[in-house]
Scaffold this active site. Structure first.
Site, PDB file in Angstrom:
ATOM      1  N   TYR A 147     -77.622   2.867 -40.449  1.00  0.00           N
ATOM      2  CA  TYR A 147     -77.805   3.005 -41.758  1.00  0.00           C
ATOM      3  C   TYR A 147     -79.943   3.521 -41.792  1.00  0.00           C
ATOM      4  O   TYR A 147     -80.168   3.898 -43.240  1.00  0.00           O
ATOM      5  CB  TYR A 147     -78.551   1.440 -42.128  1.00  0.00           C
ATOM      6  CG  TYR A 147     -77.176   1.305 -42.747  1.00  0.00           C
ATOM      7  CD1 TYR A 147     -76.572   1.149 -43.779  1.00  0.00           C
ATOM      8  CD2 TYR A 147     -76.111   0.079 -41.147  1.00  0.00           C
ATOM      9  CE1 TYR A 147     -75.054   1.069 -43.874  1.00  0.00           C
ATOM     10  CE2 TYR A 147     -74.677   0.041 -42.023  1.00  0.00           C
ATOM     11  CZ  TYR A 147     -73.848   0.400 -42.959  1.00  0.00           C
ATOM     12  OH  TYR A 147     -72.648  -0.107 -43.469  1.00  0.00           O
ATOM     13  N   HIS A 195     -71.583  -3.489 -53.873  1.00  0.00           N
ATOM     14  CA  HIS A 195     -71.870  -3.402 -52.310  1.00  0.00           C
ATOM     15  C   HIS A 195     -72.876  -3.099 -52.152  1.00  0.00           C
ATOM     16  O   HIS A 195     -73.204  -2.796 -50.477  1.00  0.00           O
ATOM     17  CB  HIS A 195     -71.101  -1.600 -52.139  1.00  0.00           C
ATOM     18  CG  HIS A 195     -69.704  -1.568 -52.635  1.00  0.00           C
ATOM     19  ND1 HIS A 195     -68.638  -0.700 -52.682  1.00  0.00           N
ATOM     20  CD2 HIS A 195     -68.865  -2.643 -52.954  1.00  0.00           C
ATOM     21  CE1 HIS A 195     -67.519  -1.074 -53.496  1.00  0.00           C
ATOM     22  NE2 HIS A 195     -67.407  -1.844 -53.541  1.00  0.00           N
ATOM     23  N   GLY A 199     -66.752   8.856 -61.344  1.00  0.00           N
ATOM     24  CA  GLY A 199     -66.799   9.587 -60.212  1.00  0.00           C
ATOM     25  C   GLY A 199     -66.086   8.361 -59.429  1.00  0.00           C
ATOM     26  O   GLY A 199     -66.326   8.226 -58.380  1.00  0.00           O
ATOM     27  N   THR A 200     -64.966   7.608 -59.848  1.00  0.00           N
ATOM     28  CA  THR A 200     -64.739   6.461 -58.908  1.00  0.00           C
ATOM     29  C   THR A 200     -62.542   6.790 -59.233  1.00  0.00           C
ATOM     30  O   THR A 200     -62.419   6.999 -59.968  1.00  0.00           O
ATOM     31  CB  THR A 200     -64.939   4.922 -59.121  1.00  0.00           C
ATOM     32  OG1 THR A 200     -63.752   4.430 -58.300  1.00  0.00           O
ATOM     33  CG2 THR A 200     -64.915   4.633 -60.528  1.00  0.00           C
ATOM     34  N   SER A 201     -61.994   6.343 -58.073  1.00  0.00           N
ATOM     35  CA  SER A 201     -60.432   6.702 -58.057  1.00  0.00           C
ATOM     36  C   SER A 201     -59.637   5.670 -58.612  1.00  0.00           C
ATOM     37  O   SER A 201     -59.096   5.734 -59.008  1.00  0.00           O
ATOM     38  CB  SER A 201     -60.548   7.328 -56.696  1.00  0.00           C
ATOM     39  OG  SER A 201     -60.645   6.511 -55.797  1.00  0.00           O
ATOM     40  N   GLN A 243     -70.379   0.815 -57.312  1.00  0.00           N
ATOM     41  CA  GLN A 243     -70.345   0.639 -55.935  1.00  0.00           C
ATOM     42  C   GLN A 243     -71.181   1.956 -55.141  1.00  0.00           C
ATOM     43  O   GLN A 243     -71.097   0.975 -53.905  1.00  0.00           O
ATOM     44  CB  GLN A 243     -68.520   1.489 -56.219  1.00  0.00           C
ATOM     45  CG  GLN A 243     -68.330   1.398 -56.828  1.00  0.00           C
ATOM     46  CD  GLN A 243     -66.352   1.692 -56.966  1.00  0.00           C
ATOM     47  OE1 GLN A 243     -66.438   2.348 -57.505  1.00  0.00           O
ATOM     48  NE2 GLN A 243     -65.550   1.737 -56.277  1.00  0.00           N
ATOM     49  N   ASN A 244     -71.652   2.139 -55.697  1.00  0.00           N
ATOM     50  CA  ASN A 244     -72.961   3.068 -54.250  1.00  0.00           C
ATOM     51  C   ASN A 244     -74.052   2.326 -54.472  1.00  0.00           C
ATOM     52  O   ASN A 244     -74.465   1.614 -55.187  1.00  0.00           O
ATOM     53  CB  ASN A 244     -73.460   4.476 -55.280  1.00  0.00           C
ATOM     54  CG  ASN A 244     -72.221   5.217 -55.950  1.00  0.00           C
ATOM     55  OD1 ASN A 244     -70.982   5.227 -55.590  1.00  0.00           O
ATOM     56  ND2 ASN A 244     -72.450   5.642 -56.808  1.00  0.00           N
ATOM     57  N   VAL A 245     -74.868   2.563 -53.111  1.00  0.00           N
ATOM     58  CA  VAL A 245     -75.814   1.475 -52.615  1.00  0.00           C
ATOM     59  C   VAL A 245     -76.867   2.464 -52.711  1.00  0.00           C
ATOM     60  O   VAL A 245     -77.630   1.942 -52.162  1.00  0.00           O
ATOM     61  CB  VAL A 245     -75.396   1.239 -50.895  1.00  0.00           C
ATOM     62  CG1 VAL A 245     -74.295   0.902 -51.485  1.00  0.00           C
ATOM     63  CG2 VAL A 245     -75.216   2.910 -50.096  1.00  0.00           C
ATOM     64  N   ASP A 246     -77.124   3.573 -53.088  1.00  0.00           N
ATOM     65  CA  ASP A 246     -78.393   4.664 -53.664  1.00  0.00           C
ATOM     66  C   ASP A 246     -78.645   4.080 -54.417  1.00  0.00           C
ATOM     67  O   ASP A 246     -77.914   3.270 -55.423  1.00  0.00           O
ATOM     68  CB  ASP A 246     -77.851   5.982 -53.775  1.00  0.00           C
ATOM     69  CG  ASP A 246     -76.501   6.814 -54.535  1.00  0.00           C
ATOM     70  OD1 ASP A 246     -77.151   6.043 -56.253  1.00  0.00           O
ATOM     71  OD2 ASP A 246     -75.976   6.685 -54.630  1.00  0.00           O
TER      72      ASP A 246
END
Length: 230
Positions: A53, A104, A175-177, A86-89
């Site tokens: 990380y 997340h 941007g997510t499936s 859902q992104n961690v940025d």
């Protein structure tokens, strides 16, 4: 003021230079998921996980929001907007979005490994000081671990996200499936009469309710902004 909920996935940040985890050359390519993104992996080798990380943070620092992030933030000029990511940025925050729910976890935070969700022991790292030395301890004496929801762990922010989805007048997916649960299930919480827009360059089978704009995050948001911002 109408409420918009925006659900974003890895495709949101690709244009900013951040690889997705699942692509062939993605972030997992040299690291088995079980070793760096599960509780068992953390227990087995916290030094490996900490260094992994640290490496991700070094990649993330210096990354800038793209036009898609900025246009999502611009929606706040005319709407009450909540971003569920859902992104961690932290690119949504950098672009100016004021309400962001991270499903997340957050890459730039570390926490107690005894109680991940205890805010007393959560630390926000800075771009200048984004690495954690292996063995560093939290205020409760446990090892500092990434503030990331590992595979197999509960997703505590899904409940507030579902509450936001229930209140949405417009729901946008970028941007997510829609294959990653529980995030993909948020669509089911929306009222049946509201418009749902999905921005993704790849065809997504999301049902008749969903209007797809088959473009990347920035180009898709430009098209949608012309519809929503008048």
């Amino acid at each position: 003021m109408k409420k918009i909920v925006v659900l974003t996935g890895a495709g949101m940040s690709v244009e900013s230079g951040l690889k997705t985890f699942r692509d062939a050359d993605g972030l997992w390519e040299n690291y088995p998921v079980q070793k760096v993104a599960t509780h068992e992996g953390w227990e087995a080798d916290p030094t490996l996980v900490t260094n992994f990380y640290n490496m991700l943070r070094r990649k993330c620092v210096g990354t800038q929001p793209n036009e898609g992030h900025k246009l999502v933030a611009k929606l706040e000029e005319q709407y009450d907007v909540t971003v569920v990511t859902q992104n961690v940025d932290n690119l949504h925050e950098m672009a100016g979005s004021s309400k962001v729910i991270h499903l997340h976890g957050e890459l730039m935070k570390v926490c107690s490994s005894r109680d991940v969700d205890d805010p007393r022991y959560q630390i926000t790292l800075t771009p200048e000081n984004c690495e954690v030395a292996p063995g560093t301890k939290a205020g409760d004496g446990s090892l500092l671990r990434p503030f990331i929801v590992f595979f197999g762990e509960a997703v505590p922010m899904i409940s507030p996200a579902a509450e936001e989805a229930q209140r949405a007048d417009i729901f946008i997916i970028i941007g997510t499936s829609l294959n990653v649960y529980p995030a993909a299930g948020l669509v089911q919480y929306t009222r049946p009469d509201i418009p749902i827009y999905l921005i993704d360059p790849n065809p997504v089978h999301a049902g008749s309710r969903v209007q797809q704009i088959q473009k990347g995050a920035s180009e898709g948001m430009k098209e949608l902004a012309e519809i929503l911002l008048k």
